[in-house]
Design a protein around this motif. Structure first.
Motif, PDB file in Angstrom:
ATOM      1  N   LEU A  29       0.827  -1.211   0.000  1.00  0.00           N
ATOM      2  CA  LEU A  29       0.000   0.000   0.000  1.00  0.00           C
ATOM      3  C   LEU A  29       0.860   1.260   0.000  1.00  0.00           C
ATOM      4  O   LEU A  29       0.491   2.266  -0.621  1.00  0.00           O
ATOM      5  N   MET A  30       1.998   1.205   0.678  1.00  0.00           N
ATOM      6  CA  MET A  30       2.900   2.357   0.705  1.00  0.00           C
ATOM      7  C   MET A  30       3.355   2.710  -0.707  1.00  0.00           C
ATOM      8  O   MET A  30       3.323   3.877  -1.122  1.00  0.00           O
ATOM      9  N   VAL A  31       3.762   1.691  -1.457  1.00  0.00           N
ATOM     10  CA  VAL A  31       4.267   1.916  -2.817  1.00  0.00           C
ATOM     11  C   VAL A  31       3.136   2.314  -3.764  1.00  0.00           C
ATOM     12  O   VAL A  31       3.262   3.260  -4.554  1.00  0.00           O
ATOM     13  N   LYS A  32       1.997   1.608  -3.691  1.00  0.00           N
ATOM     14  CA  LYS A  32       0.903   1.861  -4.641  1.00  0.00           C
ATOM     15  C   LYS A  32       0.218   3.202  -4.409  1.00  0.00           C
ATOM     16  O   LYS A  32      -0.411   3.733  -5.317  1.00  0.00           O
ATOM     17  N   THR A  33       0.333   3.756  -3.206  1.00  0.00           N
ATOM     18  CA  THR A  33      -0.206   5.102  -2.961  1.00  0.00           C
ATOM     19  C   THR A  33       0.885   6.167  -3.117  1.00  0.00           C
ATOM     20  O   THR A  33       0.677   7.318  -2.742  1.00  0.00           O
ATOM     21  N   ARG A  34       2.025   5.737  -3.650  1.00  0.00           N
ATOM     22  CA  ARG A  34       3.149   6.637  -3.924  1.00  0.00           C
ATOM     23  C   ARG A  34       3.602   7.362  -2.663  1.00  0.00           C
ATOM     24  O   ARG A  34       3.834   8.558  -2.654  1.00  0.00           O
ATOM     25  N   PHE A  35       3.705   6.599  -1.588  1.00  0.00           N
ATOM     26  CA  PHE A  35       4.245   7.097  -0.324  1.00  0.00           C
ATOM     27  C   PHE A  35       3.502   8.336   0.183  1.00  0.00           C
ATOM     28  O   PHE A  35       4.100   9.271   0.704  1.00  0.00           O
ATOM     29  N   PHE A  36       2.181   8.322  -0.002  1.00  0.00           N
ATOM     30  CA  PHE A  36       1.403   9.490   0.403  1.00  0.00           C
ATOM     31  C   PHE A  36       1.482   9.727   1.907  1.00  0.00           C
ATOM     32  O   PHE A  36       1.253  10.849   2.380  1.00  0.00           O
ATOM     33  N   LEU A  37       1.830   8.672   2.673  1.00  0.00           N
ATOM     34  CA  LEU A  37       2.004   8.811   4.114  1.00  0.00           C
ATOM     35  C   LEU A  37       3.013   9.909   4.428  1.00  0.00           C
ATOM     36  O   LEU A  37       2.844  10.669   5.396  1.00  0.00           O
ATOM     37  N   ILE A  54      -2.639  14.818   6.672  1.00  0.00           N
ATOM     38  CA  ILE A  54      -3.060  13.827   7.664  1.00  0.00           C
ATOM     39  C   ILE A  54      -3.162  14.469   9.045  1.00  0.00           C
ATOM     40  O   ILE A  54      -4.137  14.255   9.775  1.00  0.00           O
ATOM     41  N   VAL A  55      -2.155  15.285   9.400  1.00  0.00           N
ATOM     42  CA  VAL A  55      -2.192  15.978  10.697  1.00  0.00           C
ATOM     43  C   VAL A  55      -3.370  16.938  10.761  1.00  0.00           C
ATOM     44  O   VAL A  55      -4.074  17.021  11.773  1.00  0.00           O
ATOM     45  N   ARG A  56      -3.601  17.648   9.660  1.00  0.00           N
ATOM     46  CA  ARG A  56      -4.692  18.639   9.620  1.00  0.00           C
ATOM     47  C   ARG A  56      -6.051  17.981   9.788  1.00  0.00           C
ATOM     48  O   ARG A  56      -6.943  18.528  10.437  1.00  0.00           O
ATOM     49  N   LYS A  57      -6.208  16.786   9.210  1.00  0.00           N
ATOM     50  CA  LYS A  57      -7.507  16.110   9.238  1.00  0.00           C
ATOM     51  C   LYS A  57      -7.702  15.240  10.486  1.00  0.00           C
ATOM     52  O   LYS A  57      -8.787  14.689  10.666  1.00  0.00           O
ATOM     53  N   THR A  58      -6.679  15.115  11.311  1.00  0.00           N
ATOM     54  CA  THR A  58      -6.817  14.318  12.542  1.00  0.00           C
ATOM     55  C   THR A  58      -6.776  15.249  13.754  1.00  0.00           C
ATOM     56  O   THR A  58      -7.783  15.840  14.111  1.00  0.00           O
ATOM     57  N   ILE A  59      -5.619  15.369  14.370  1.00  0.00           N
ATOM     58  CA  ILE A  59      -5.556  16.198  15.578  1.00  0.00           C
ATOM     59  C   ILE A  59      -5.841  17.674  15.283  1.00  0.00           C
ATOM     60  O   ILE A  59      -6.289  18.403  16.160  1.00  0.00           O
ATOM     61  N   GLY A  60      -5.619  18.091  14.029  1.00  0.00           N
ATOM     62  CA  GLY A  60      -5.920  19.474  13.659  1.00  0.00           C
ATOM     63  C   GLY A  60      -7.403  19.760  13.520  1.00  0.00           C
ATOM     64  O   GLY A  60      -7.815  20.924  13.410  1.00  0.00           O
ATOM     65  N   LEU A  98       5.946   1.674  10.777  1.00  0.00           N
ATOM     66  CA  LEU A  98       5.880   2.437   9.521  1.00  0.00           C
ATOM     67  C   LEU A  98       4.993   1.721   8.507  1.00  0.00           C
ATOM     68  O   LEU A  98       4.171   2.344   7.824  1.00  0.00           O
ATOM     69  N   PHE A  99       5.154   0.412   8.398  1.00  0.00           N
ATOM     70  CA  PHE A  99       4.300  -0.360   7.504  1.00  0.00           C
ATOM     71  C   PHE A  99       2.925  -0.586   8.139  1.00  0.00           C
ATOM     72  O   PHE A  99       1.911  -0.677   7.436  1.00  0.00           O
ATOM     73  N   GLY A 100       2.917  -0.658   9.473  1.00  0.00           N
ATOM     74  CA  GLY A 100       1.652  -0.831  10.171  1.00  0.00           C
ATOM     75  C   GLY A 100       0.705   0.338   9.974  1.00  0.00           C
ATOM     76  O   GLY A 100      -0.518   0.161   9.971  1.00  0.00           O
ATOM     77  N   MET A 101       1.250   1.537   9.796  1.00  0.00           N
ATOM     78  CA  MET A 101       0.403   2.699   9.533  1.00  0.00           C
ATOM     79  C   MET A 101      -0.416   2.499   8.263  1.00  0.00           C
ATOM     80  O   MET A 101      -1.606   2.818   8.210  1.00  0.00           O
ATOM     81  N   MET A 102       0.232   1.953   7.237  1.00  0.00           N
ATOM     82  CA  MET A 102      -0.471   1.737   5.971  1.00  0.00           C
ATOM     83  C   MET A 102      -1.438   0.564   6.070  1.00  0.00           C
ATOM     84  O   MET A 102      -2.504   0.573   5.464  1.00  0.00           O
ATOM     85  N   CYS A 103      -1.062  -0.470   6.844  1.00  0.00           N
ATOM     86  CA  CYS A 103      -1.983  -1.584   7.094  1.00  0.00           C
ATOM     87  C   CYS A 103      -3.254  -1.065   7.758  1.00  0.00           C
ATOM     88  O   CYS A 103      -4.371  -1.368   7.329  1.00  0.00           O
ATOM     89  N   LYS A 104      -3.068  -0.291   8.827  1.00  0.00           N
ATOM     90  CA  LYS A 104      -4.223   0.229   9.577  1.00  0.00           C
ATOM     91  C   LYS A 104      -5.049   1.166   8.704  1.00  0.00           C
ATOM     92  O   LYS A 104      -6.287   1.144   8.755  1.00  0.00           O
ATOM     93  N   GLY A 150      -9.484   6.855   7.691  1.00  0.00           N
ATOM     94  CA  GLY A 150      -8.237   6.103   7.576  1.00  0.00           C
ATOM     95  C   GLY A 150      -7.044   6.881   8.112  1.00  0.00           C
ATOM     96  O   GLY A 150      -6.098   6.291   8.655  1.00  0.00           O
ATOM     97  N   PHE A 151      -7.088   8.210   7.973  1.00  0.00           N
ATOM     98  CA  PHE A 151      -6.027   9.040   8.533  1.00  0.00           C
ATOM     99  C   PHE A 151      -5.931   8.850  10.053  1.00  0.00           C
ATOM    100  O   PHE A 151      -4.849   8.865  10.624  1.00  0.00           O
TER     101      PHE A 151
END
Length: 445
Positions: A31-39, A46-52, A104-110, A297-298
């Motif tokens: 998922l990391m590669v196929k989303t072009r490392f969007f993480l 991601i920060v803006r849409k979660t804790i922000g 790091l990979f678990g973030m994309m799994c979750k 998902g974020f």
């Protein structure tokens, strides 16, 4: 008991062998590669849409923050604190490094789990239900695997969600109060019963208030202990890296064994800590009524980051810089000794209160997961009532279980949940990528 420990140990080694570890890391890497490392590319979004977004307009029904605190309730304390101590004592200091790598990979799994759970969720009488069982049934057209996942989740709720946190509570309390384990578990069962006999969002409201408060208190305490032992910090980091790759091993065979052990316990305890790949926390995320699948998902990404790269890492470094490390202590006893070293006897009491405050929501969170799976499998309320009776019965009886037995049992049940969930992640990764691209086109700037 020794026979059961031997059997569980064998199954634990089989289920958490190299194929499972590779599968977990590969699902996140894919998922990391196929989303072009969007993480990394969209970390500000991601920060803006979660804790922000915490000060934004109040959501109706179950909120995103309630969902993530309920998911964190299932892992913090037992998984992220006691689990780290166990990983270090059983797998060496290098296990801490591999826990962080797996995160790091678990973030994309979750992230993928939550997106799929939101996308394929089921609505009934205005209430949203979701999770790997619905994803497997609707997305993969594999209802049998959906049923198996639900059954495994219910069984796991007795291990990671009941026996493990209860055992931790008993171990922590008895350091200061020499009470019989049965007395402690009976009081705990009364408290849990008073909270579970009601609507699920009662549990979420408790988690929303308790988890942030206890987390801040725990981080501040660990930060103070790290400051006290700041002269040992650099050597502890070096020790972790050396042990992770067995740099000091004299022979290749020994080095390979040490590395394998560190990876094994680091990744398996990392999964136990953040539950990425298990499919458990999407059961709470799917209940959020007014949320975009990608934005929810974020929150899954934030969950893994906070759980492993904040709580686990600070706990591990606190242990390794303490003089208590190397005394032969395990689990909660090791962390209590670290707190006592820095704060005196009151430090141990402070930690005991914190671990109880973490472990109670963990029990409630896993009860919530199991309840959602029971709703999926059965239409009658009788099965829920039967489960409640069994859940409370196990809670009362498990306070004096063998420490090793408890962790092996949790590992086995976690793996059984992860297998069907990871199958859905691999088969439906295109859906995750598609939804992510569509969202980023509209809102990703």
């Amino acid at each position: 008991m020794e026979k059961w420990i031997y059997i569980l140990e064998r199954w634990q080694k089989i289920l958490w062998g190299m194929p499972m570890l590779v599968l977990l890391l590969a699902s996140g890497a894919l998922l990391m590669v196929k989303t072009r490392f969007f993480l990394f590319r969209k970390s500000d979004l991601i920060v803006r849409k979660t804790i922000g977004s915490l000060g934004a307009k109040k959501q109706q029904g179950i909120t995103s923050f309630q969902a993530v605190t309920t998911a964190l309730a299932g892992t913090l304390g037992v998984g992220s604190i006691v689990g780290v101590a166990t990983a270090i004592t059983m797998g060496g200091a290098g296990a801490l490094f591999w826990m962080c790598v797996s995160a790091l990979f678990g973030m994309m799994c979750k992230y993928g789990e939550v997106v799929l759970a939101m996308h394929y969720r089921h609505k009934e009488n205005g209430v949203s239900y979701g999770g790997a069982m619905y994803v497997l049934e609707k997305g993969c057209r594999m209802p049998v695997l959906g049923v198996l996942f639900a059954l495994f989740c219910i069984l796991a709720s007795f291990g990671i969600g009941n026996i493990t946190p209860t055992n931790t509570i008993v171990e922590s309390v008895r350091v200061y109060l020499p009470l019989p384990p049965l007395f402690i578990t009976a009081l705990l069962a009364v408290l849990v019963a008073s909270l579970i006999f009601g609507k699920g969002n009662r549990i979420m409201r408790l988690n929303e208030k308790l988890i942030p408060f206890v987390s801040v208190l725990y981080i501040a305490a660990c930060g103070y202990l790290l400051f006290l032992h700041r002269e040992h910090l650099f050597s502890a980091v070096l020790f972790v890296l050396q042990d992770a790759f067995a740099i000091d091993a004299l022979e290749g065979g020994i080095g390979g064994f040490v590395i394998s052990k560190a990876i094994h316990f680091g990744v398996s305890r990392g999964v136990f800590s953040n539950e990425a790949g298990m499919g458990s926390s999407p059961l709470s995320h799917a209940g959020v009524v007014d949320a975009n699948p990608v934005e929810q998902g974020f929150w899954g990404i934030f969950e893994v980051f906070f759980d492993t790269l904040v709580i686990c890492l600070i706990t591990g470094m606190m242990i390794l810089t303490s003089d208590a490390y190397g005394l032969g202590l395990e689990g909660a006893a090791l962390v209590i000794a670290c707190f006592q070293e820095g704060f005196g006897v009151w430090g141990g009491i402070l930690f005991a209160c914190a671990i109880v405050s973490f472990a109670l929501p963990s029990i409630l969170g896993w009860y919530y997961y199991a309840r959602e799976c029971i709703h999926y499998l059965f239409t009658t309320k009788f099965m829920l009532h039967l489960y409640q009776a069994c859940f409370l019965g196990v809670l009362v009886c498990c306070g004096s279980f063998d420490f090793v037995y408890v962790w092996y049992l949790a590992d086995v049940l976690n793996a059984l949940m992860a297998i069907p969930n990871l199958i859905s992640l691999f088969l439906l990764n295109k859906d995750v990528v598609k939804l992510t691209k569509e969202y980023l086109i509209l809102y990703g700037r």
